[in-house]
Design a protein around this motif. Structure first.
Motif, PDB file in Angstrom:
ATOM      1  N   PRO A   1       0.601  -1.483  -0.094  1.00 25.77           N
ATOM      2  CA  PRO A   1       0.432   0.175   0.229  1.00 25.77           C
ATOM      3  C   PRO A   1       0.893   1.549   0.148  1.00 25.77           C
ATOM      4  N   LEU A   2       1.794   0.992   0.609  1.00 21.77           N
ATOM      5  CA  LEU A   2       2.348   2.404   0.213  1.00 21.77           C
ATOM      6  C   LEU A   2       3.848   2.574  -0.763  1.00 21.77           C
ATOM      7  N   ALA A   3       2.670   2.024  -1.892  1.00 20.79           N
ATOM      8  CA  ALA A   3       3.317   1.716  -3.010  1.00 20.79           C
ATOM      9  C   ALA A   3       2.017   3.227  -3.955  1.00 20.79           C
ATOM     10  N   ARG A   4       1.231   3.487  -2.951  1.00 20.54           N
ATOM     11  CA  ARG A   4      -0.030   4.457  -3.615  1.00 20.54           C
ATOM     12  C   ARG A   4       0.254   5.763  -3.687  1.00 20.54           C
ATOM     13  N   PRO A   5       0.029   6.315  -4.423  1.00 22.25           N
ATOM     14  CA  PRO A   5      -0.096   7.872  -4.572  1.00 22.25           C
ATOM     15  C   PRO A   5      -0.875   8.036  -3.171  1.00 22.25           C
ATOM     16  N   ILE A   6      -0.729   9.238  -2.561  1.00 19.19           N
ATOM     17  CA  ILE A   6      -1.111  10.008  -0.912  1.00 19.19           C
ATOM     18  C   ILE A   6      -2.565  10.813  -2.222  1.00 19.19           C
ATOM     19  N   GLY A   7      -2.990  11.700  -3.126  1.00 17.67           N
ATOM     20  CA  GLY A   7      -4.010  11.932  -3.919  1.00 17.67           C
ATOM     21  C   GLY A   7      -4.930  11.273  -4.843  1.00 17.67           C
ATOM     22  N   GLY A   8      -4.633   9.727  -4.990  1.00 18.53           N
ATOM     23  CA  GLY A   8      -5.760   8.877  -5.452  1.00 18.53           C
ATOM     24  C   GLY A   8      -5.056   9.111  -6.959  1.00 18.53           C
ATOM     25  N   SER A   9      -5.808   8.523  -7.793  1.00 23.01           N
ATOM     26  CA  SER A   9      -5.442   8.855  -9.372  1.00 23.01           C
ATOM     27  C   SER A   9      -6.721   9.656  -9.920  1.00 23.01           C
ATOM     28  N   PRO A  10      -6.594  10.211 -11.050  1.00 28.10           N
ATOM     29  CA  PRO A  10      -7.551  11.209 -11.889  1.00 28.10           C
ATOM     30  C   PRO A  10      -9.168   9.760 -11.795  1.00 28.10           C
ATOM     31  N   ALA A  11      -9.357   8.870 -12.170  1.00 32.20           N
ATOM     32  CA  ALA A  11      -9.748   7.415 -12.515  1.00 32.20           C
ATOM     33  C   ALA A  11     -10.262   7.102 -10.916  1.00 32.20           C
ATOM     34  N   SER A  12      -9.481   7.776  -9.553  1.00 33.68           N
ATOM     35  CA  SER A  12     -10.376   6.700  -8.204  1.00 33.68           C
ATOM     36  C   SER A  12     -11.179   7.930  -7.324  1.00 33.68           C
ATOM     37  N   ILE A  13     -10.544   9.011  -8.025  1.00 37.00           N
ATOM     38  CA  ILE A  13     -10.710  10.586  -6.916  1.00 37.00           C
ATOM     39  C   ILE A  13     -12.728  10.619  -8.581  1.00 37.00           C
ATOM     40  N   GLY A  14     -12.615  10.256  -9.556  1.00 37.13           N
ATOM     41  CA  GLY A  14     -14.050  10.575 -10.233  1.00 37.13           C
ATOM     42  C   GLY A  14     -14.710   9.492  -9.626  1.00 37.13           C
ATOM     43  N   ALA A  15     -14.185   8.212  -9.693  1.00 34.67           N
ATOM     44  CA  ALA A  15     -15.479   7.135  -9.453  1.00 34.67           C
ATOM     45  C   ALA A  15     -15.851   7.132  -7.913  1.00 34.67           C
ATOM     46  N   VAL A  16     -14.954   7.627  -6.589  1.00 33.41           N
ATOM     47  CA  VAL A  16     -14.866   7.422  -5.053  1.00 33.41           C
ATOM     48  C   VAL A  16     -17.118   8.763  -5.128  1.00 33.41           C
ATOM     49  N   GLY A  17     -17.386   8.061  -3.915  1.00 38.19           N
ATOM     50  CA  GLY A  17     -18.952   8.466  -4.233  1.00 38.19           C
ATOM     51  C   GLY A  17     -19.108   9.245  -2.486  1.00 38.19           C
ATOM     52  N   ARG A  18     -19.767  10.297  -2.022  1.00 37.63           N
ATOM     53  CA  ARG A  18     -19.644  10.779  -0.416  1.00 37.63           C
ATOM     54  C   ARG A  18     -20.101   9.671   0.301  1.00 37.63           C
ATOM     55  N   ASP A  19     -20.477   8.377   0.137  1.00 39.49           N
ATOM     56  CA  ASP A  19     -21.029   7.785   0.934  1.00 39.49           C
ATOM     57  C   ASP A  19     -20.146   7.468   1.834  1.00 39.49           C
ATOM     58  N   ALA A  20     -19.306   6.702   0.816  1.00 42.25           N
ATOM     59  CA  ALA A  20     -17.869   6.273   0.551  1.00 42.25           C
ATOM     60  C   ALA A  20     -17.001   7.198   1.914  1.00 42.25           C
ATOM     61  N   VAL A  21     -16.994   8.141   0.300  1.00 38.86           N
ATOM     62  CA  VAL A  21     -15.453   8.793   1.919  1.00 38.86           C
ATOM     63  C   VAL A  21     -16.761   9.898   3.121  1.00 38.86           C
ATOM     64  N   TRP A  22     -17.973   9.528   3.347  1.00 44.10           N
ATOM     65  CA  TRP A  22     -18.639   9.723   4.857  1.00 44.10           C
ATOM     66  C   TRP A  22     -17.995   8.052   5.291  1.00 44.10           C
ATOM     67  N   GLU A  23     -17.996   7.424   5.292  1.00 44.17           N
ATOM     68  CA  GLU A  23     -17.821   6.179   5.899  1.00 44.17           C
ATOM     69  C   GLU A  23     -16.071   6.108   6.752  1.00 44.17           C
ATOM     70  N   HIS A  24     -15.428   6.674   5.681  1.00 46.12           N
ATOM     71  CA  HIS A  24     -13.936   6.701   5.932  1.00 46.12           C
ATOM     72  C   HIS A  24     -13.883   7.842   7.214  1.00 46.12           C
ATOM     73  N   TYR A  25     -14.611   8.354   6.933  1.00 46.10           N
ATOM     74  CA  TYR A  25     -14.742   9.678   8.112  1.00 46.10           C
ATOM     75  C   TYR A  25     -15.352   9.256   9.382  1.00 46.10           C
ATOM     76  N   ARG A  26     -15.707   8.631   9.456  1.00 42.84           N
ATOM     77  CA  ARG A  26     -16.948   8.201  10.953  1.00 42.84           C
ATOM     78  C   ARG A  26     -16.507   7.293  11.509  1.00 42.84           C
ATOM     79  N   ALA A  27     -15.193   6.244  11.074  1.00 44.53           N
ATOM     80  CA  ALA A  27     -14.921   5.151  11.042  1.00 44.53           C
ATOM     81  C   ALA A  27     -12.935   5.873  11.782  1.00 44.53           C
ATOM     82  N   ASN A  28     -12.702   6.736  11.090  1.00 41.58           N
ATOM     83  CA  ASN A  28     -11.558   6.748  12.013  1.00 41.58           C
ATOM     84  C   ASN A  28     -11.293   8.182  11.810  1.00 41.58           C
ATOM     85  N   TYR A  29     -12.149   9.014  12.588  1.00 43.98           N
ATOM     86  CA  TYR A  29     -12.383  10.276  13.379  1.00 43.98           C
ATOM     87  C   TYR A  29     -12.815  10.241  14.701  1.00 43.98           C
ATOM     88  N   ARG A  30     -12.723   9.155  15.396  1.00 46.46           N
ATOM     89  CA  ARG A  30     -12.859   8.963  17.061  1.00 46.46           C
ATOM     90  C   ARG A  30     -12.837   9.458  17.682  1.00 46.46           C
TER      91      ARG A  30
END
Length: 451
Positions: free
Chosen positions: A173-202
């Motif tokens: 996983p350290l090989a991946r770019p921090i900002g993602g790729s145009p494809a991954s940023i273009g595809a990711v949805g709000r719900d997925a980012v929201w779940e990432h937020y709620r799961a890790n900001y406690r």
């Protein structure tokens, strides 16, 4: 202080006087929130950071880039503050505020005068706990991040760095770019980012660090009040999340060569091998090694490639450590037609250091350079705040300047040579951006590495 100070997760309170008379204090709240401060004599400003030990390496395939995406979104508003309100809060007092996403952590920080520290704590706490990730703002920021990625892709030095990490770390996983790729940023949805937020900001994930003009008791009270106002129930018992496992990872190299063909005036060239993990006790040794090899204008790479031969303007080495591995890299920007020569020169200097070691004079100079640069960096509360954050999240111990100097003084020429020999024997990866043919690097690592 007498040696490094351990930071066990089950220790509620800590108070230590560090070098220069600064006062280090640490409190672990019953909820698992960790608060560290370094009160620096004579300071009239403070830098505060809100940290989580979540970075790009922690993302799931469907959310690559979401950690960095979330970093942007936390500035876009809460039920109590709009994005403009957040910006005005700091601009109105001449403060600075920003965030950084790394491979293993994220930090939201601000630097203000001492009298404005309560405001900075309140605003950052509101952002951290209560961002709404509103749909319109989400889509707007998607465009901003895509522009940021495009800007990075136009910078050959950024591109070659990303390609080197892919080449050295392969499927890790350290090989991946921090900002993602145009494809991954273009595809990711709000719900997925929201779940990432709620799961890790406690509460159990949060680390707050402050350095400069700070009273620890007032800081703890202010953070407790701000988090309570945001709706966090800090009376619920919770242990801080465990630190990352520090055992060395078994990583298979991704590729020996990665060439990005672009019609640039200059070739950007990186050679790299797997380095040392951040917790490796030989970190002072690799720091000395890096200083001698390519850490300044008197370094071997600078003198050999630039001063003696005039083949590059920028040439240096670097060493970065993560929880379970690291990377050692050698960089140069040069004419495409001289790229093979420069690569051979850089690798040759690395091998010569491994075969012949370094001199006592080089060792003394490296100690002086590193000790002086460390002392100068600590004139800035930003650096002290960051040191606290990494101490808590990554190292599990705090080392002041005196301890840093002691560890550097303990490094020997033999240790540097032995480590150089170990590193240079590891699989080598070459990454380059420019008008280059991959074949020019044929045979680059045919010469047996020094044992």
């Amino acid at each position: 202080m007498n040696g490094a100070v351990n930071l066990p997760l089950d220790l509620g309170e800590l108070r230590v006087t560090a070098s220069g008379g600064s006062l280090l204090r640490r409190s672990v709240l019953p909820s698992g929130v960790r608060i560290l401060s370094e009160q620096v004599p004579g300071s009239q400003s403070a830098t505060v950071g809100f940290w989580v030990a979540v970075g790009s390496r922690d993302e799931q395939p469907e959310t690559y880039g979401s950690t960095h995406f979330l970093e942007h979104l936390l500035f876009k508003g809460t039920p109590e503050r709009t994005a403009l309100d957040i910006a005005v809060s700091f601009d109105a007092v001449g403060g600075e505020h920003n965030a950084m996403t790394a491979k293993e952590y994220t930090c939201y920080y601000a630097k203000v005068r001492d009298i404005d520290l309560p405001m900075a704590v309140a605003v950052l706490a509101d952002m951290f706990t209560s961002s709404v990730l509103e749909s319109t703002e989400f889509e707007s920021e998607r465009g901003v991040i895509l522009e940021e990625l495009a800007m990075a892709d136009d910078d050959p030095s950024d591109v070659v760095s990303e390609r080197l990490f892919e080449a050295v770390f392969g499927a890790h996983p350290l090989a991946r770019p921090i900002g993602g790729s145009p494809a991954s940023i273009g595809a990711v949805g709000r719900d997925a980012v929201w779940e990432h937020y709620r799961a890790n900001y406690r509460p159990q994930d949060l680390v707050v660090t402050v350095a400069g003009a700070v009273d620890h008791d007032e800081l703890v009270a202010g953070i407790t009040a701000a988090l309570g106002t945001a709706g966090w129930d800090l009376s619920i018992a919770g242990a801080p999340v465990e630190r990352r496992h520090a055992a060395s990872a078994l990583i298979e190299r991704g590729s020996a060569r990665t060439i990005v063909d672009r019609p640039t005036e200059q070739a950007n060239l990186l050679l790299g091998v797997q380095g040392l993990a951040a917790s490796d006790e030989r970190r002072p040794v690799i720091t000395i090694l890096n200083s001698v090899l390519g850490g300044g204008m008197s370094s071997r790479l600078f003198q050999e490639v630039r001063e003696k031969r005039g083949l590059a303007y920028s040439v240096y080495s670097f060493a970065a450590g993560y929880s379970d591995t690291g990377i050692m890299g050698l960089y140069a920007g040069c004419s495409p037609k001289r790229a093979a020569d420069v690569a051979e020169l850089m690798l040759g200097e690395f091998r010569r250091l491994a075969a012949d070691g370094i001199t006592d004079e080089e060792l003394d100079r490296a100690r002086g350079q590193l000790g002086g640069s460390s002392a100068l960096a600590l004139e800035d509360s930003d650096a002290r705040m960051t040191r606290l954050g990494r101490s808590e999240l990554t190292f599990g111990e705090f080392s002041d300047l005196d301890e840093t100097l002691r560890r550097l003084a303990a490094v020997t020429t033999t240790q540097v040579q032995e480590l150089a020999a170990e590193l240079v024997a590891r699989p080598l990866s070459v990454a380059a951006v420019g008008s280059l043919d991959e074949s020019i690097f044929d045979g680059l690592d045919d010469e047996p590495a020094a044992a």
